[in-house]
Design an enzyme around this catalytic site. Structure first.
Site, PDB file in Angstrom:
ATOM      1  N   HIS A 110       0.807  -1.223   0.000  1.00  0.00           N
ATOM      2  CA  HIS A 110       0.000   0.000   0.000  1.00  0.00           C
ATOM      3  C   HIS A 110       0.836   1.268   0.000  1.00  0.00           C
ATOM      4  CE1 HIS A 110      -3.288  -2.810   0.688  1.00  0.00           C
ATOM      5  NE2 HIS A 110      -3.930  -1.919  -0.041  1.00  0.00           N
TER       6      HIS A 110
ATOM      7  N   CYS B  82     -10.530  -1.154 -10.327  1.00  0.00           N
ATOM      8  CA  CYS B  82      -9.860  -0.090  -9.560  1.00  0.00           C
ATOM      9  C   CYS B  82      -8.500  -0.538  -9.031  1.00  0.00           C
ATOM     10  CB  CYS B  82     -10.743   0.424  -8.433  1.00  0.00           C
ATOM     11  SG  CYS B  82     -11.131  -0.839  -7.219  1.00  0.00           S
TER      12      CYS B  82
HETATM   13  C1  PEP Z   1      -7.206  -4.040  -5.045  1.00  0.00           C
HETATM   14  O1  PEP Z   1      -7.061  -4.977  -4.262  1.00  0.00           O
HETATM   15  O2  PEP Z   1      -7.014  -4.129  -6.272  1.00  0.00           O
HETATM   16  C2  PEP Z   1      -7.637  -2.721  -4.560  1.00  0.00           C
HETATM   17  C3  PEP Z   1      -7.949  -1.763  -5.378  1.00  0.00           C
HETATM   18  O3  PEP Z   1      -7.658  -2.528  -3.216  1.00  0.00           O
HETATM   19  P1  PEP Z   1      -6.381  -2.351  -2.284  1.00  0.00           P
HETATM   20  O4  PEP Z   1      -5.186  -2.176  -3.170  1.00  0.00           O
HETATM   21  O5  PEP Z   1      -6.634  -1.165  -1.427  1.00  0.00           O
HETATM   22  O6  PEP Z   1      -6.349  -3.620  -1.518  1.00  0.00           O
END
Ligand code: PEP
Ligand code: MG
Length: 762
Positions: A365, A677
C-alpha cells in the site's frame, strides 16, 4: 546440530564485512566438520571465474588472487550443476584441476556444495581431507543446510561490502554502487537520503555521521543517568518483596551501565564518528550476539537484559531527537527498512523526493500511495545497506527498480536527462486534461481516480478525473492515533464528495488488516492477508461500521453523489448483512433530518470466490469493481508485499487475464456497473486490455491517468481487441508483456508512456 547451525549463522550475520564473514565460515565449518580444509570460492560477476576468497587449510596468502575459470576444475563443476559433488579421490576425476600455489595437492577427498541465492550460484563451499574417504551423508547434509542458510547472508555482505565504512566522507562520490529492488512508483529522483525508522526499535537504528560528537556524548550520558535513575527507583519500589539475591539483579543492571563497561564502548564509538543512537545499537547488538553464542543458558538469558537496557537508553535519547521539521529541511529521498503509509503521513509531502523501502513490493500500500502522489519509489531493496545511507547522495530509478549510491557525475547527468524528458511528457499530458478519453474510432472510456488523501482531490481534478472510483478510507484512519469520530469522518468524506460533486464518489468501507495496520488497533496474525481483513473486521465491529456508514451518508447531504463499496467480499451473506446495515444507517440519517438519498452500493471483486459467484453478487448490488491487486495476489497465491516472490506477482498472468475476462462475460447482461480499480487499470498496457475486454470504467491513481488517456486516445478499439485476442492465446505472463510491448511499439503508442532513455541507462 541445530544450535551449531544457528550459532554459526548468527556469528556470520554479525560480521562487519564480507571478508570477515567468509573467514568466520571457513574457520567454523572446518572445526565443526573436523575437516582438514575448508574454502570458499565466490563467482566474480564480471568474469564468471570462481575466486578463492577464504580458506583454512590451503595457503591463505593466495586468497583473493587465484581463481578457476567457469569451466575449470571441480569447483566450477559444482557451480554449473548447482549440486554437491562428493568424491573419495578428487585427483582421478576428469574435471580435477590443480590450482597452483594453494597447496591443494595433498588433499584427496573433496566435498563441494553450491551457495545459491535467488536461483543464482554465488559460489561454492568446499571441504577436503588428505585421506581417500567419502564424506558421509550426514556431513553432506550439514554442509548443504549451512550453505542454504548462509547464501542470503553472503549475498547481503557482498552487496553491502563496499560500504561498510561508517564515515561517508571516506567514500568518493562517483562510486556508483548499485542495488536492485522492484519498481514501486515510476520516475526518477536524484537527491540525498534520510533514513527513517519507527521509534523505540533498537534494531532499525541507522548509522549516522555526527557533526557534534561532544553533544552526542553529552546526550548519551544524560540518557544513561535517566536510565540509572529509573532502575534505582524500580529497585526501591519493590525491594521489600525481593530476596537479597534477587535485589542483586538490579546491581547487575547498574554495573552493565558502568563507564568501564558498555557505556565506555558506546562513547568510543561516538568519538569514532557515529551518532549516539547508532553507537548504542552497534555496541548492544555486538554484545547480544556474543551472549547468544554462549552455551550456558543463564548467560544466554543476559542478552535479553541487555536488549532491555538498550531500549531504555534509546527511548531517553529519542526524547531529545530533533523533530520532523528539523530533519526534513530540504526535499530528500526517504529510506526505511519497512516504510509504511502512516510513516509517510508524518512527513511533509513537499519534502519527499523519492522513497526506498527494504521490505515490501510494488503492490504494497505504501507503493500505491507513492504512485498516487507521483513519488519515484523502489521497494524490496533487500540488499541495500540502508542504515548507512543517511545524507548520502542517491539516485532512485522507479522505472527499473534500481538505487545508486554515491553516483558519478556521468550517471547523474544521464538521469537528469530522464527527469527533463519526464517534464516534457508531463507538459504534453496537461494538454489532454479537458479532452475525453476516447479511442480513435469513437469508443468512450471513463477514467476515474483512486484517492486516499485530501490532497488527492485537487491533483485528480487537475488531471481530468471524471469521478472517484475508489476512496480508500483507511488512509485518513492510518494517520491518526485513534479512530476518528463519526463527526470527524463526516468532515473528511465531505471534502471528497464536495470536491467532485456532481461526479460520483465511491467510498470504500474500512479495509484494514493485511499490510494496512492502524497503529491504535493492532491485528497480530500469522497470515494477515488470509485473516481478519476488510469487511470481516467491520462486520465484527458494528460500532465502527455503522459510524462509518452514517458518516458517509451524512457527508453526501444535498450532493447525492455517494456510492458505497464493500472490500474483501468472499460470500453472499456478507453482502446481505452489510446491505441491511447500510439501509438501517440510511434510515437513521434520514430520520435525523438530512437531505440524503439511498446511495448505490457495490462490492469489490478481489477474492477468487467472488469471481465464481459474480452473477449472484451482481443481483444484490448496483455495481462491481474489480480489485486486480488482491485478485492477483489470491489467484496466484503470491503475497503482494513479499519482495522474495515479487517476480511471481504478475497481473498479466494468463490466469488473471482469464478471470478478468470471465467477470465481464458473466455479468454483461446483468445491467450492473462494472469497473476496475486495481493498479492494473493505471498501467497503459493493462488499460488497453481491460477496455478491450469490455470494462467501461477504469479507476487509477491521478499520476497514471494522463498516461492512460494519452494511450487510449491514440489507438482504436479494434486495435485493442486485436491485441487482446493475441495475448489471450499465450500461456506465459512474460510472453503477454513482451507481445504487448511489441504491439504497442508497432502502434506507435509506447513513446507516450515513459521517457525513451529509461530503457538505456545503467
Ligand atoms: C485491489 O485490491 O485491487 C484494490 C484496489 O484494493 P487495495 O489495493 O486497497 O487492496
Ligand atoms: Mg484490495
Amino acid at each position: 546440530m541445530l544450535s551449531l547451525l544457528r550459532r554459526i549463522t548468527q556469528e556470520v550475520t554479525a560480521a562487519q564485512s564480507l571478508s570477515a564473514a567468509l573467514d568466520i565460515i571457513v574457520r567454523r565449518v572446518r572445526r565443526a566438520m573436523r575437516a582438514e580444509v575448508c574454502s570458499i570460492y565466490l563467482v566474480d560477476t564480471n568474469t564468471s571465474d570462481y575466486v578463492l576468497m577464504a580458506t583454512r587449510g590451503l595457503n591463505a596468502d593466495v586468497a583473493g588472487s587465484v581463481s578457476l575459470k567457469s569451466d575449470e576444475g571441480l569447483v566450477s563443476l559444482v557451480g554449473r550443476r548447482a549440486e554437491p559433488v562428493n568424491l573419495e579421490d578428487a585427483h582421478i576425476h576428469p574435471s580435477f584441476h590443480y590450482l597452483k600455489g594453494t597447496g591443494e595437492e595433498r588433499y584427496r577427498s573433496f566435498l563441494g556444495v553450491p551457495i545459491i541465492h535467488h536461483r543464482q550460484v554465488l559460489g561454492v563451499l568446499v571441504v577436503q581431507h588428505e585421506d581417500k574417504r567419502r564424506f558421509d551423508e550426514g556431513e553432506e547434509a550439514f554442509l548443504i543446510t549451512l550453505s542454504a542458510q548462509l547464501a542470503g547472508v553472503i549475498a547481503h555482505a557482498e552487496a553491502t561490502g563496499a560500504i561498510t565504512n561508517l564515515n561517508a566522507n571516506a567514500i568518493p562520490n562517483g562510486a556508483d554502487f548499485r542495488y536492485k529492488g522492484v519498481p514501486g512508483s515510476s520516475g526518477v529522483a536524484i537527491g540525498r537520503g534520510v533514513v527513517v525508522f519507527p521509534p523505540a526499535d533498537l534494531d532499525v537504528i541507522p548509522d549516522r555521521h555526527s557533526t557534534d560528537s561532544d553533544q552526542e556524548i553529552q546526550d548519551f550520558y544524560q540518557a544513561l543517568d535517566a536510565v540509572r535513575h529509573d532502575i534505582r527507583r524500580a529497585s526501591n519500589r519493590i525491594s521489600q518483596h525481593l530476596s537479597e539475591d534477587e535485589k542483586a539483579l538490579f546491581d547487575v543492571y547498574l554495573k552493565i551501565l558502568d563507564d568501564n563497561s558498555i557505556a565506555g564502548e558506546i562513547v568510543r564509538k561516538i568519538k569514532e564518528g557515529n551518532w549516539a543512537q547508532g553507537a548504542l545499537r552497534q555496541v548492544i547488538q555486538a554484545h547480544i550476539s556474543q551472549f547468544n553464542r554462549m552455551d550456558d543458558p543463564y548467560l544466554r538469558e543476559r542478552a535479553s537484559d541487555l536488549r532491555d537496557l538498550g531500549r531504555r537508553i534509546l527511548s531517553h535519547l529519542q526524547e531529545k531527537a530533533p523533530n520532523i521539521a528539523e530533519r526534513f529541511s530540504e526535499p530528500s529521498i526517504i529510506i526505511g527498512e519497512e516504510l509504511t503509509a502512516s510513516m509517510l503521513g508524518e512527513i511533509p509531502i513537499d519534502k519527499i523526493k523519492g522513497l526506498v523501502s527494504v521490505m515490501g513490493s510494488g503492490n504494497s500500500h505504501v507503493a500505491i500511495l507513492a504512485r498516487a502522489m507521483g513519488i519515484p519509489t523502489v521497494m524490496g531493496a533487500l540488499d541495500l545497506p540502508y542504515a548507512q545511507l543517511d545524507k548520502v547522495n542517491l539516485i532512485v530509478d522507479g522505472y527499473l527498480g534500481k538505487i545508486f549510491t554515491y553516483p558519478s557525475d556521468a550517471l547523474i547527468e544521464n538521469y537528469q536527462q530522464i527527469v527533463d524528458e519526464e517534464r516534457l511528457l508531463e507538459e504534453e499530458y496537461e494538454t489532454l486534461r479537458d479532452l475525453p478519453c476516447e479511442t480513435l474510432d469513437g469508443h468512450r472510456l471513463s477514467l476515474f481516480v483512486n484517492t486516499g488523501l485530501s490532497a488527492d482531490i485537487a491533483r485528480s481534478l487537475d488531471r481530468g478525473a471524471e469521478g472517484i472510483g475508489l476512496y480508500r478510507t483507511e488512509v485518513p484512519f492510518m494517520v491518526r492515533d485513534r479512530f476518528p469520530t463519526e463527526a470527524e469522518q463526516v468532515v473528511i468524506y465531505r471534502q471528497q464528495l464536495e470536491g467532485f460533486a456532481p461526479a460520483p464518489v465511491t467510498v470504500r468501507t474500512l479495509d484494514i488488516g493485511g499490510d494496512k495496520a492502524l497503529p491504535y488497533f493492532p491485528i497480530n496474525e500469522a497470515n494477515p492477508f488470509l485473516g481478519w481483513r476488510g469487511i470481516r473486521v467491520t462486520l465484527d465491529h458494528l460500532e465502527i461500521f455503522m459510524a462509518q456508514i452514517r458518516a458517509m451518508i451524512k457527508a453526501s447531504a444535498d450532493l447525492h453523489n455517494l456510492k458505497i463499496m464493500l472490500p474483501m467480499i468472499s460470500n453472499v451473506a456478507e453482502v446481505e448483512e452489510a446491505l441491511a446495515l447500510i439501509r438501517r444507517g440510511y434510515a437513521e440519517v434520514k430520520e435525523e433530518g438530512y437531505d440524503v438519498k439511498m446511495p448505490q452500493v457495490g462490492v469489490m471483486i478481489e477474492i477468487p470466490a467472488a469471481v465464481y459467484q459474480v452473477k449472484e453478487l451482481a443481483e444484490l448490488v448496483d455495481f462491481l469493481s474489480v480489485g486486480s491487486n488482491d485478485l492477483t495476489q489470491y489467484l496466484l497465491a503470491v503475497d503482494r508485499n513479499n519482495p522474495r516472490v515479487a517476480d511471481l506477482y504478475n497481473s498479466f498472468h494468463p490466469s488473471v487475464l482469464r478471470a478478468l475476462y470471465s467477470i465481464v462475460d458473466q455479468v454483461k447482461d446483468e445491467g450492473v456497473g462494472l469497473s476496475v480499480c486495481g493498479e492494473m487499470a493505471g498501467d497503459p498496457m493493462g488499460a488497453i486490455l481491460l477496455m478491450a475486454m469490455g470494462y467501461d470504467v477504469l479507476s487509477m491513481s491521478s499520476t497514471s491517468l494522463p498516461k492512460v488517456k494519452a494511450v487510449i486516445r491514440n489507438i482504436t478499439l479494434a486495435q485493442a481487441q486485436y491485441m487482446l485476442s493475441e495475448v489471450m492465446k499465450l500461456s506465459h505472463a512474460e510472453a503477454v508483456t513482451q507481445t504487448m510491448t511489441r504491439l504497442m511499439r508497432e502502434a506507435n503508442i509506447e513513446r507516450l508512456i515513459r521517457p525513451s532513455k529509461t530503457t538505456n541507462v545503467a
